[in-house]
Motif scaffolding. Sequence first.
Motif, PDB file in Angstrom:
ATOM      1  N   VAL A 349     -27.717 -24.765-103.548  1.00 33.77           N
ATOM      2  CA  VAL A 349     -26.570 -25.685-103.510  1.00 33.77           C
ATOM      3  C   VAL A 349     -25.271 -24.927-103.776  1.00 33.77           C
ATOM      4  CG1 VAL A 349     -25.518 -27.676-104.625  1.00 33.77           C
ATOM      5  CG2 VAL A 349     -27.955 -27.690-104.117  1.00 33.77           C
ATOM      6  N   VAL A 350     -25.297 -23.985-104.723  1.00 34.56           N
ATOM      7  CA  VAL A 350     -24.088 -23.219-105.016  1.00 34.56           C
ATOM      8  C   VAL A 350     -23.692 -22.360-103.822  1.00 34.56           C
ATOM      9  CG1 VAL A 350     -23.161 -21.364-106.454  1.00 34.56           C
ATOM     10  CG2 VAL A 350     -24.402 -23.251-107.506  1.00 34.56           C
ATOM     11  N   LEU A 351     -24.669 -21.795-103.136  1.00 33.19           N
ATOM     12  CA  LEU A 351     -24.352 -21.027-101.927  1.00 33.19           C
ATOM     13  C   LEU A 351     -23.742 -21.925-100.857  1.00 33.19           C
ATOM     14  CD1 LEU A 351     -27.467 -18.682-101.656  1.00 33.19           C
ATOM     15  CD2 LEU A 351     -25.147 -18.062-102.360  1.00 33.19           C
ATOM     16  N   LEU A 352     -24.277 -23.132-100.720  1.00 35.94           N
ATOM     17  CA  LEU A 352     -23.693 -24.072 -99.763  1.00 35.94           C
ATOM     18  C   LEU A 352     -22.280 -24.475-100.187  1.00 35.94           C
ATOM     19  CD1 LEU A 352     -26.756 -26.387 -99.031  1.00 35.94           C
ATOM     20  CD2 LEU A 352     -25.824 -24.582 -97.574  1.00 35.94           C
ATOM     21  N   MET A 353     -22.056 -24.633-101.470  1.00 36.50           N
ATOM     22  CA  MET A 353     -20.708 -24.935-101.941  1.00 36.50           C
ATOM     23  C   MET A 353     -19.752 -23.796-101.627  1.00 36.50           C
ATOM     24  SD  MET A 353     -21.273 -26.697-105.671  1.00 36.50           S
ATOM     25  CE  MET A 353     -19.503 -26.621-105.950  1.00 36.50           C
ATOM     26  N   LEU A 826     -20.437 -22.004-112.512  1.00 39.30           N
ATOM     27  CA  LEU A 826     -19.941 -21.565-111.211  1.00 39.30           C
ATOM     28  C   LEU A 826     -19.679 -22.755-110.297  1.00 39.30           C
ATOM     29  CD1 LEU A 826     -19.253 -19.195-109.393  1.00 39.30           C
ATOM     30  CD2 LEU A 826     -21.656 -19.079-108.722  1.00 39.30           C
ATOM     31  N   ALA A 827     -20.522 -23.778-110.383  1.00 40.15           N
ATOM     32  CA  ALA A 827     -20.303 -24.971-109.567  1.00 40.15           C
ATOM     33  C   ALA A 827     -18.984 -25.655-109.943  1.00 40.15           C
ATOM     34  CB  ALA A 827     -21.468 -25.942-109.733  1.00 40.15           C
ATOM     35  N   VAL A 828     -18.691 -25.715-111.254  1.00 37.74           N
ATOM     36  CA  VAL A 828     -17.417 -26.286-111.681  1.00 37.74           C
ATOM     37  C   VAL A 828     -16.257 -25.462-111.138  1.00 37.74           C
ATOM     38  CG1 VAL A 828     -15.991 -26.795-113.687  1.00 37.74           C
ATOM     39  CG2 VAL A 828     -18.418 -27.323-113.730  1.00 37.74           C
ATOM     40  N   LEU A 829     -16.381 -24.164-111.244  1.00 44.04           N
ATOM     41  CA  LEU A 829     -15.312 -23.282-110.779  1.00 44.04           C
ATOM     42  C   LEU A 829     -15.093 -23.436-109.276  1.00 44.04           C
ATOM     43  CD1 LEU A 829     -13.329 -21.065-111.588  1.00 44.04           C
ATOM     44  CD2 LEU A 829     -15.140 -19.394-111.138  1.00 44.04           C
ATOM     45  N   LEU A 830     -16.184 -23.503-108.502  1.00 48.01           N
ATOM     46  CA  LEU A 830     -16.044 -23.635-107.055  1.00 48.01           C
ATOM     47  C   LEU A 830     -15.429 -24.972-106.669  1.00 48.01           C
ATOM     48  CD1 LEU A 830     -19.426 -22.086-105.824  1.00 48.01           C
ATOM     49  CD2 LEU A 830     -17.139 -21.083-105.625  1.00 48.01           C
ATOM     50  N   SER A 831     -15.847 -26.035-107.362  1.00 49.16           N
ATOM     51  CA  SER A 831     -15.292 -27.347-107.023  1.00 49.16           C
ATOM     52  C   SER A 831     -13.796 -27.407-107.318  1.00 49.16           C
ATOM     53  CB  SER A 831     -16.042 -28.434-107.790  1.00 49.16           C
ATOM     54  OG  SER A 831     -15.843 -28.293-109.178  1.00 49.16           O
ATOM     55  N   LEU A 832     -13.355 -26.757-108.395  1.00 48.44           N
ATOM     56  CA  LEU A 832     -11.935 -26.751-108.708  1.00 48.44           C
ATOM     57  C   LEU A 832     -11.151 -25.821-107.791  1.00 48.44           C
ATOM     58  CD1 LEU A 832     -12.116 -26.794-112.607  1.00 48.44           C
ATOM     59  CD2 LEU A 832     -11.598 -28.689-111.074  1.00 48.44           C
ATOM     60  N   LEU A 833     -11.769 -24.710-107.420  1.00 46.75           N
ATOM     61  CA  LEU A 833     -11.087 -23.806-106.489  1.00 46.75           C
ATOM     62  C   LEU A 833     -10.933 -24.435-105.111  1.00 46.75           C
ATOM     63  CD1 LEU A 833     -12.648 -20.324-107.342  1.00 46.75           C
ATOM     64  CD2 LEU A 833     -10.360 -21.171-107.907  1.00 46.75           C
ATOM     65  N   GLN A 834     -11.869 -25.309-104.747  1.00 43.38           N
ATOM     66  CA  GLN A 834     -11.805 -25.939-103.430  1.00 43.38           C
ATOM     67  C   GLN A 834     -10.548 -26.800-103.282  1.00 43.38           C
ATOM     68  OE1 GLN A 834     -15.328 -28.085-102.497  1.00 43.38           O
ATOM     69  NE2 GLN A 834     -14.739 -28.520-100.392  1.00 43.38           N
TER      70      GLN A 834
END
Length: 954
Positions: A349-353, A826-834
Amino acid sequence: MRHNDRAASAPWIRTRLRTAPGAATALAVLVLVTAFLAAAFPRAVDAYETKGLRHDILTADAGRSTLEVARPQPGLELPQAQRDAEARSPELARIGAGLLKALPAPLRADTSSVAYGVRTSKPAVANEPWLPRPEAVPPQLSYVAQSGLEEHATLASGAWPTTPQEVTSDSRAVQGAVTEETAAELKVKAGATITLLTAAQEPITVTITGIVAPRDPQGSYWSADPLLRTPSLVLDTASPFPVHYWTGTVLLAEDSGPALLSTAAEPVLFWRIPPDPAALTGPDDARLTSVIASLESGPGLLKVREIAGDTAVFATGLGHIVEANARMRDAISPVIAVAALGIGSVAAVVLLMTGALIAGRRKAELALMRSRGGSLRGIGGRLLAETAVTVLPASALGLLLATLAVGEGRFWPGALAAAGVGLLVCVALPLRTTLQHIRPTLHGAREDMVSARPSRRRTVAELTLLVLAVGAVTALRRRGTSAQGGTDLLVSAAPVLVALIAALVLVRLYPLPLRLATRPVARLRGAIGFLSLARAGRSSAGGALPLLALLLALATAAFGGSVIAGIGDARDDAALASVGADARISGASERATLPDELVRTVRDLDGVRGAAPVRVEYSVNMPEAVAGDGGANGGGAGPVGAGTATGSGSADDAKVAALVGIDPASYAELARVTGLPAFPAARLKASGPSAPLPEGAKAGPGRVLPAIASPAVAARLGKEPRAIETLSGDFEVQVVGTVSRVASVSPTDFLVVNSAALEQKAPTTLLLTGAPDPGKLRAAVEGSGKEYAVQLRSEERARYVNTPMQAGAERIYLAAVAAGAGYALLAVLLSLLQTAPERRTLLARLRTMGLTTGQGRKLLAFEATPQALLAAGGGLFTGWATIALLSPGIDLVPLALAGVAGSDTSPVLLRTDLWSLALPAAGVVALAAAVAGVQAWWASRRGSITELRAGDSR
């Protein structure tokens, strides 16, 4: 034309990598870490299975693991010279070499400890008057002419046994030796002679020329038959009276085997081959079991008989060792599969994010290419090439690092896992990006809005996943994690499916509380609160993928942490159940009592916080069971104590119980300190005729003692007084309460009374709490002049050391907890960076309207906090629900207690570990707040003109 296409594609890749090196590097690092974890997992499983198999073989008793080929003595119909030749070393060595060559793979021999020779299978009575005869029974000795004595022993005294002249069946004098232990117990000295009778009752004189000391007493040479090294005092089963006699072994010279052929001791020819597990691997266990079965009764045995003779037999306990190892592996594997599927799902899921983030950042660029005539195939091909240049080397490097970090393990499972990571990223990113541009668009929809209505297809997919999750959880609760024929992946994926359903439900429901909170906030002064909640309720950062990654990661971390905590708790409980307290002192026999001086001395030692003297009498006959249910509840109060009902049972089973006499006050304090079920000390305080007896007084008639019993004993005795006869006195007892477990006894059936009311009050056991110094405690006990046993809870806990298989499984779960927490952050970081560009643009626009820097920081913090809190709360609930739903189907005994003799094997259920739930969730909230603050600080350093460019559609 193709050459021009290749020439045009190369500058594109180099240009893109030079334009965005940070994004390419971040993607490569993420793929590297994920490929490393994916490749290391199967290698780690192979490694701990391999080490576990080797450990079990190496630590097993040599008598079980050694391969032995034996056949009776050569037939009497053969010429004497031929019979003698077959019992000599050259012929035995030739057959032994053939047997070593015939061992089928993967079975290999430890050639340094191979032994062969001739031995007697029936002990012979030794009537020498100087030999010890306990209870007037002479010793019975075995004789063996075994190869390699000088290589495996050192000469303590005397000389090595030799054959001065060729030994035949007619020889009547041979030389031999005994070990130091045999010489000490049987009073044998160098130069002594022992007579061995032939079948014709002719004496063979065995001269003991030397005393030898084994070089490796625990090695297979000496331990395959322990009597070679150590004599034993055994019970004479043929005698009508219980008498004992000594038995041991005399080691003859290597070529003395023919002399044993003339005896009536049933000599046999043997070849002992210890296995060498150094070349075995975990996946070899199935082949090894099949090979051993073939050697015992199959084609392998026919080949053995071709080499050693038609009457040869093959015997070993190695197959049972391998089967026990396989049972432990099969019990551990499903639990490990739960962690593997959880972390694998989170990583995917993180890779897909990450792919979604990259696709979102390049949406405008690719939309422009599409609007100018770019084909989907061409755009997808360029993206595939661009991604492969970064991802494939990172995957290969991750595989290399995993291979170096985990030395043992098959290569191909790890290679396939690393390749799967690279393939997922290479396919997902181009596919996700190109699917957004099937139709050319000039301007996209607003990026700060989520879809108003989920499609029907999404609803059907979510309902399908719900059915799968319910089925998996139901199956796991009913039959556990094990399945016939291997691991059931659907059952092992139950935590993943539960987290998936929770994520989908949360995605649908999370805007509702935020919108409800917006209404009262809208009435307040200032726009910051209203604007942050309004944006949080419709932001795309709370989409399905980020929430799914968070919930999966938090649920996996909670599950793994609970497994680790459950293992530790199970071992602590097992150690407490075995010892009863932090330390325990008891007599060498059940009836040995402790002197008062010893109790006072130990109680005054430094580190001892409390002492509870206990009198335990085992095997007390209980009266006949009362008719009906007869349960005692102590005058209407419910059963006392809580915890595992180890004492549960039926009244018919409690025919014999342990009588436990205690001091109620000290024992209740001990139960409180050690965490045992609460003990109702007040119910044992008797008065009147049942009051405590003075020292030395005898009990009068009609004396009734209140008692606390186990549930089964309480059901048997009922509510009325019942008479019992004990070594501590004869009296009647009346059950006034029940507890499921007491500290002083391991049997599940017991009866607890006040020791002060007994005729014999002297304690047989002393239970201590605190942390006394082990050396001082043992010195104090030894100073009493008698032999007492000292048990420490810490030492008992140390017995549950991890086998390689258990240690490897625990390390995998620790890695699962760490990886789950890391992927959650990392998921939190990716969602905020998006949504970072959109937030910067929002701040720039609001600053043109008068928004201050401090207000901008508050806006971003308030916007990120509700989503983070909601995700963390959802993760907490999902982790708790996963453990609560799945705990009845997961038994941690194979991970916690398997392989320890005497340990409690009752089921160890999974329990929620609060730290594993709370710490990752708190980290999610803290990281979300930190990232929002950094974004606000960075946006304040950039001017509004930089963000709001002319013609920008944002």
